[in-house]
Design a protein around this motif. Structure first.
Motif, short mmCIF file in Angstrom:
data_model
loop_
_atom_site.label_atom_id
_atom_site.label_comp_id
_atom_site.label_asym_id
_atom_site.label_seq_id
_atom_site.Cartn_x
_atom_site.Cartn_y
_atom_site.Cartn_z
N VAL A 190 1.01 -1.24 -0.12
CA VAL A 190 -0.29 0.00 -0.12
C VAL A 190 0.89 1.18 -0.03
O VAL A 190 0.49 2.20 -0.74
CB VAL A 190 -0.77 0.10 1.02
CG1 VAL A 190 -1.81 1.38 1.40
CG2 VAL A 190 -1.85 -1.30 1.10
N CYS A 194 1.03 4.40 -2.84
CA CYS A 194 0.90 5.96 -2.46
C CYS A 194 1.86 6.61 -2.50
O CYS A 194 1.77 7.90 -2.91
CB CYS A 194 0.50 5.85 -0.88
SG CYS A 194 -1.04 5.06 -0.28
N VAL A 229 -9.23 -4.55 -0.57
CA VAL A 229 -8.25 -3.08 -0.84
C VAL A 229 -8.67 -2.82 -2.22
O VAL A 229 -8.82 -1.52 -2.74
CB VAL A 229 -6.95 -3.29 -0.77
CG1 VAL A 229 -6.18 -2.17 -1.25
CG2 VAL A 229 -6.75 -3.36 0.77
N LEU A 257 -6.70 3.83 0.07
CA LEU A 257 -5.81 2.96 0.58
C LEU A 257 -5.23 3.39 2.07
O LEU A 257 -4.87 2.37 2.76
CB LEU A 257 -4.60 3.10 -0.21
CG LEU A 257 -4.94 2.78 -1.87
CD1 LEU A 257 -3.56 2.97 -2.75
CD2 LEU A 257 -5.05 1.22 -1.97
N CYS A 260 -7.54 1.73 4.64
CA CYS A 260 -7.55 0.24 4.59
C CYS A 260 -6.08 -0.16 5.37
O CYS A 260 -6.15 -1.11 6.41
CB CYS A 260 -7.08 -0.41 3.10
SG CYS A 260 -8.97 -0.07 1.98
#
Length: 440
Positions: A190, A194, A229, A257, A260
């Motif tokens: 994740v 990002c 996700v 995200l 999550c």
């Protein structure tokens, strides 16, 4: 064997002493012969016995032969008598048993068959450790709780995929290190997306990736969380042909995200609650003290059993040396860690005993709450104290069952002021518990 050797040496010394010859003083000349040569001694002349001596000897021989014959005859007569006595005794016993059997047949009606007596098996305090599923509230055996929770979480996966899949990761895997590794890898996936939102390389994870397979796919809930996700399993063309990937679509937003990741890192595993397995017995004090614990109460492994012999040897050595009270308490606490659960019985003034299952680390207050919950409404006004098996009051706040020496099993007594006890008539338990009362 040493005793036998000493005896043999003693006999050997006696034999040497007897054959050592005549004794002599220390001042005596040792050069003299210790005993006289038999060849130099004149043989003694044998004197013939007289007539009277011959008659006396013959009479003595006759008396000896007569006594020997009488003893042998009496011995044979005794053996014969014993044989006849045993035969007669066996015959009388057979006739007596036949007579008793005939009398029992006449006393029992032919139409009614006597029931067979079946030995009553010993009553185990608990048939097995039972746990309450935190999702469904159903009480199941300890060995079935993981399957029960997995089925309950799987049935709720479609309603709350993110939360349920995170709970599956933290709950269904007992290896905490493996859970932490799975959470770390997913958070890394994740964070990479990002950090590089426009790079499609970080939105793809090769399905056969070793790290993914060993740390995420291997755990229940790992793949389910990635799918919640937004990752989708797709087959994409490559130099090696079509290869399967987990692909995150471009429409997935960064805020989603981040949320999550927070759900995954803040989730905690669900812990089943121990079922008290309440039992009610009517028993005397002697039978209430009998505890037969099942194997599930022990936390012993195969390695522990292999070390048992060595521990016993070490215990013998420790018993032979002086130890302080702190050392003894530390060893006693280590021994109590062998038990995973504890069975506590509480005896009421009306000789009724209630039983519950507890964990060794629980406080004594948990036993008080258990007793109060089992009492009927009228009896809850009674102010009671709990007495340990030694007759001492157990009431210190914060004291665990292990510290109070109540592990793995103990029979406690409910102590009530006699004046207050007159206000409530027995029985003191709820009616539904009394209906399931057993004789211990």
């Amino acid at each position: 064997m040493s005793v036998v050797k000493k005896f043999i040496e003693k006999q050997r010394l006696k034999w040497k002493f007897r054959h050592a010859g005549e004794g002599h003083s220390l001042t005596q000349d040792d050069r003299r012969p210790r005993r006289q040569d038999p060849s130099q001694t004149a043989p003694a002349t044998r004197v013939e016995p007289t007539g009277e001596a011959r008659q006396a000897g013959g009479a003595a021989i006759a008396r000896f032969e007569k006594s020997t014959a009488e003893k042998s005859n009496s011995k044979l007569t005794g053996l014969a008598f014993r044989r006849d006595y045993d035969t007669e005794k066996r015959r009388v016993d057979v006739e007596r048993r036949e007579t008793e059997a005939r009398s029992q047949q006449r006393a029992t009606p032919p139409s009614k068959k006597r029931p067979e007596q079946v030995a009553t098996p010993s009553v185990l305090p608990v048939s097995g450790i039972r746990l309450i599923c935190p999702i469904t509230g159903v009480s199941v055996l300890e060995g079935e709780i993981q399957e029960q929770m997995a089925a309950a979480l799987a049935s709720s996966l479609e309603e709350e995929p993110l939360t349920v899949s995170a709970l599956m990761i933290h709950t269904l895997c007992r290896d905490k290190d493996a859970v932490q590794a799975c959470v770390t890898i997913i958070c890394k996936y994740v964070d990479n997306v990002c950090a590089h939102p426009d790079d499609p390389k970080y939105r793809k994870i090769k399905w056969m990736n070793k790290t993914l397979q060993e740390k995420v796919v291997k755990l229940q809930g790992g793949v389910e969380f990635l799918q919640a996700v937004g990752f989708e399993r797709k087959s994409l063309p490559s130099d090696e042909g079509n290869v399967e990937f987990l692909v995150l679509p471009d429409e997935v937003q960064m805020d989603h995200l981040v949320s999550c990741k927070e759900i995954l890192t803040e989730a905690e595993g669900l812990k089943p609650e121990l079922d008290r397995s309440v039992c009610v017995f009517k028993s005397h004090h002697r039978s209430a003290l009998r505890f037969d614990l099942p194997d599930g109460f022990f936390a012993l492994t195969k390695e522990d059993l292999k070390r048992e012999q060595q521990q016993r040897k070490d215990q013998l050595e420790r018993d032979s040396m002086l130890r302080t009270k702190v050392m003894r308490d530390r060893e006693m606490s280590a021994n109590r860690k062998r038990y995973r659960y504890a069975v506590i019985r509480v005896k009421f003034p009306d000789e009724v005993v209630i039983q519950g299952t507890f964990k060794p680390g629980e406080k004594v207050e948990a036993v008080r709450a258990f007793v109060n919950d089992c009492m009927k409404e009228d009896a809850k006004v009674l102010a009671f104290s709990l007495m340990d098996p030694a007759g001492k009051r157990v009431g210190n706040e914060g004291v665990t069952l292990t510290d109070a020496n109540l592990v793995p099993s103990a029979l406690m007594t409910l102590a009530v002021d006699p004046e207050m006890l007159r206000l409530v008539s027995p029985p003191y338990l709820r009616s539904e518990l009394l209906d399931s009362m057993k004789i211990l």
